[in-house]
Design a protein around this motif. Structure first.
Motif, PDB file in Angstrom:
ATOM      1  N   ALA A  55       0.809  -1.219   0.000  1.00 21.06           N
ATOM      2  CA  ALA A  55       0.000   0.000   0.000  1.00 21.06           C
ATOM      3  C   ALA A  55       0.841   1.268   0.000  1.00 21.06           C
ATOM      4  O   ALA A  55       0.431   2.288  -0.537  1.00 21.06           O
ATOM      5  N   SER A  56       2.045   1.197   0.591  1.00 19.68           N
ATOM      6  CA  SER A  56       2.870   2.408   0.697  1.00 19.68           C
ATOM      7  C   SER A  56       3.586   2.751  -0.608  1.00 19.68           C
ATOM      8  O   SER A  56       4.203   3.806  -0.710  1.00 19.68           O
ATOM      9  N   VAL A  57       3.530   1.864  -1.592  1.00 18.97           N
ATOM     10  CA  VAL A  57       4.144   2.106  -2.893  1.00 18.97           C
ATOM     11  C   VAL A  57       3.041   2.031  -3.936  1.00 18.97           C
ATOM     12  O   VAL A  57       2.375   1.010  -4.073  1.00 18.97           O
ATOM     13  N   THR A  58       2.833   3.123  -4.648  1.00 18.70           N
ATOM     14  CA  THR A  58       1.742   3.143  -5.618  1.00 18.70           C
ATOM     15  C   THR A  58       2.277   3.188  -7.051  1.00 18.70           C
ATOM     16  O   THR A  58       3.379   3.665  -7.308  1.00 18.70           O
ATOM     17  N   VAL A  59       1.470   2.663  -7.938  1.00 18.96           N
ATOM     18  CA  VAL A  59       1.738   2.712  -9.366  1.00 18.96           C
ATOM     19  C   VAL A  59       0.482   3.289 -10.000  1.00 18.96           C
ATOM     20  O   VAL A  59      -0.582   2.673  -9.952  1.00 18.96           O
ATOM     21  N   GLY A  60       0.604   4.493 -10.556  1.00 16.22           N
ATOM     22  CA  GLY A  60      -0.570   5.143 -11.139  1.00 16.22           C
ATOM     23  C   GLY A  60      -1.672   5.387 -10.129  1.00 16.22           C
ATOM     24  O   GLY A  60      -2.847   5.327 -10.448  1.00 16.22           O
ATOM     25  N   GLY A  61      -1.307   5.606  -8.871  1.00 19.03           N
ATOM     26  CA  GLY A  61      -2.287   5.883  -7.819  1.00 19.03           C
ATOM     27  C   GLY A  61      -2.809   4.655  -7.099  1.00 19.03           C
ATOM     28  O   GLY A  61      -3.460   4.762  -6.070  1.00 19.03           O
ATOM     29  N   ALA A  62      -2.526   3.468  -7.639  1.00 18.91           N
ATOM     30  CA  ALA A  62      -2.992   2.220  -7.006  1.00 18.91           C
ATOM     31  C   ALA A  62      -1.833   1.565  -6.256  1.00 18.91           C
ATOM     32  O   ALA A  62      -0.673   1.717  -6.647  1.00 18.91           O
ATOM     33  N   PRO A  63      -2.145   0.819  -5.202  1.00 14.85           N
ATOM     34  CA  PRO A  63      -1.079   0.113  -4.483  1.00 14.85           C
ATOM     35  C   PRO A  63      -0.332  -0.835  -5.424  1.00 14.85           C
ATOM     36  O   PRO A  63      -0.937  -1.458  -6.298  1.00 14.85           O
ATOM     37  N   ARG A  64       0.967  -0.910  -5.257  1.00 12.50           N
ATOM     38  CA  ARG A  64       1.785  -1.808  -6.076  1.00 12.50           C
ATOM     39  C   ARG A  64       1.535  -3.253  -5.667  1.00 12.50           C
ATOM     40  O   ARG A  64       1.441  -3.555  -4.474  1.00 12.50           O
ATOM     41  N   LYS A  65       1.439  -4.142  -6.648  1.00 12.68           N
ATOM     42  CA  LYS A  65       1.329  -5.577  -6.379  1.00 12.68           C
ATOM     43  C   LYS A  65       2.568  -6.271  -6.914  1.00 12.68           C
ATOM     44  O   LYS A  65       3.038  -5.948  -8.003  1.00 12.68           O
ATOM     45  N   VAL A  66       3.090  -7.208  -6.113  1.00 12.99           N
ATOM     46  CA  VAL A  66       4.255  -7.989  -6.516  1.00 12.99           C
ATOM     47  C   VAL A  66       3.935  -9.474  -6.322  1.00 12.99           C
ATOM     48  O   VAL A  66       3.087  -9.826  -5.502  1.00 12.99           O
ATOM     49  N   GLU A  67       4.598 -10.312  -7.079  1.00 12.38           N
ATOM     50  CA  GLU A  67       4.494 -11.761  -6.887  1.00 12.38           C
ATOM     51  C   GLU A  67       5.599 -12.146  -5.912  1.00 12.38           C
ATOM     52  O   GLU A  67       6.781 -11.933  -6.194  1.00 12.38           O
ATOM     53  N   ALA A  68       5.222 -12.701  -4.772  1.00 11.53           N
ATOM     54  CA  ALA A  68       6.200 -13.038  -3.738  1.00 11.53           C
ATOM     55  C   ALA A  68       6.123 -14.511  -3.397  1.00 11.53           C
ATOM     56  O   ALA A  68       5.051 -15.112  -3.394  1.00 11.53           O
ATOM     57  N   VAL A  69       7.273 -15.087  -3.085  1.00  7.79           N
ATOM     58  CA  VAL A  69       7.292 -16.467  -2.624  1.00  7.79           C
ATOM     59  C   VAL A  69       6.919 -16.464  -1.138  1.00  7.79           C
ATOM     60  O   VAL A  69       7.307 -15.570  -0.381  1.00  7.79           O
ATOM     61  N   THR A  70       6.116 -17.428  -0.754  1.00  9.39           N
ATOM     62  CA  THR A  70       5.759 -17.598   0.647  1.00  9.39           C
ATOM     63  C   THR A  70       5.487 -19.069   0.900  1.00  9.39           C
ATOM     64  O   THR A  70       5.475 -19.879  -0.026  1.00  9.39           O
ATOM     65  N   TYR A  71       5.247 -19.401   2.150  1.00 11.06           N
ATOM     66  CA  TYR A  71       5.058 -20.799   2.541  1.00 11.06           C
ATOM     67  C   TYR A  71       3.716 -20.961   3.241  1.00 11.06           C
ATOM     68  O   TYR A  71       3.470 -20.372   4.289  1.00 11.06           O
TER      69      TYR A  71
END
Length: 182
Positions: free
Chosen positions: A100-116
């Protein structure tokens, strides 16, 4: 090689164990943090299992998302597998995490992250235990990484430090502190 994003929701938040370029609070939809995995190594033993975090289906989970330089991608994945897959109780998944703290074109940035994610078919999957049972297990167990209570309280302290609410975990921590008093 492209950068790797890692989503941590338990001890990875406060002890990632790998170098990273940046970190943010991230939100994963569709899963929630739960003390739902019996620990046979780090916070317990096969004879006296402890409890550690897993991601269970439903809801959402806030945690830390770390960006790892692409040159370290394979090394960090190898490290994470050695750390998280000791007894194969987790499924390694790449999931969309919102920052939420990083926006792209006003929207929160989404990243693909590895998790378990906790494997609900594994013998170490504890499922949803009531508060009393969690307290009993956490107070009496210890593993290679130390007492189970330290793991739970360190996770709670870190969540509070970065202003992440987790009502169920906070309630457990309060109960543990009350029972653990001399």
């Amino acid at each position: 090689m492209r950068d790797l994003w890692v989503f941590g929701y338990g001890s990875l938040m406060w002890r990632p164990g790998f170098d990273f370029e940046e970190s943010y609070i991230g939100t994963l939809e569709g899963y929630h943090r739960a003390l739902c995995v019996y620990s046979h190594v780090y916070r317990g033993s096969p004879e006296n299992p402890g409890l550690v975090m897993g991601l269970s289906e439903g809801g959402s989970c806030q945690g830390m998302v770390f960006r790892v330089d692409g040159s370290q991608r394979e090394a960090v994945i190898d490290y994470l597998r050695a750390r998280e897959q000791v007894t194969s109780v987790y499924l390694e998944e790449f999931v969309p995490v919102e920052i939420a703290s990083v926006t792209v074109g006003g929207a929160p940035r989404k990243v693909e992250a590895v998790t378990y994610v906790a494997d609900t078919t594994h013998g170490q999957y504890a499922g949803k235990l009531d508060l009393e049972e969690q307290v009993k297990i956490v107070l009496k167990s210890q593993g290679e990484a130390g007492p189970n209570i330290d793991y739970v309280l360190n996770t709670v302290d870190h969540l509070k430090e970065i202003n992440i609410e987790d009502e169920a975990l906070y309630e457990l921590a309060d109960a543990l502190r009350l029972k653990a008093k001399p």
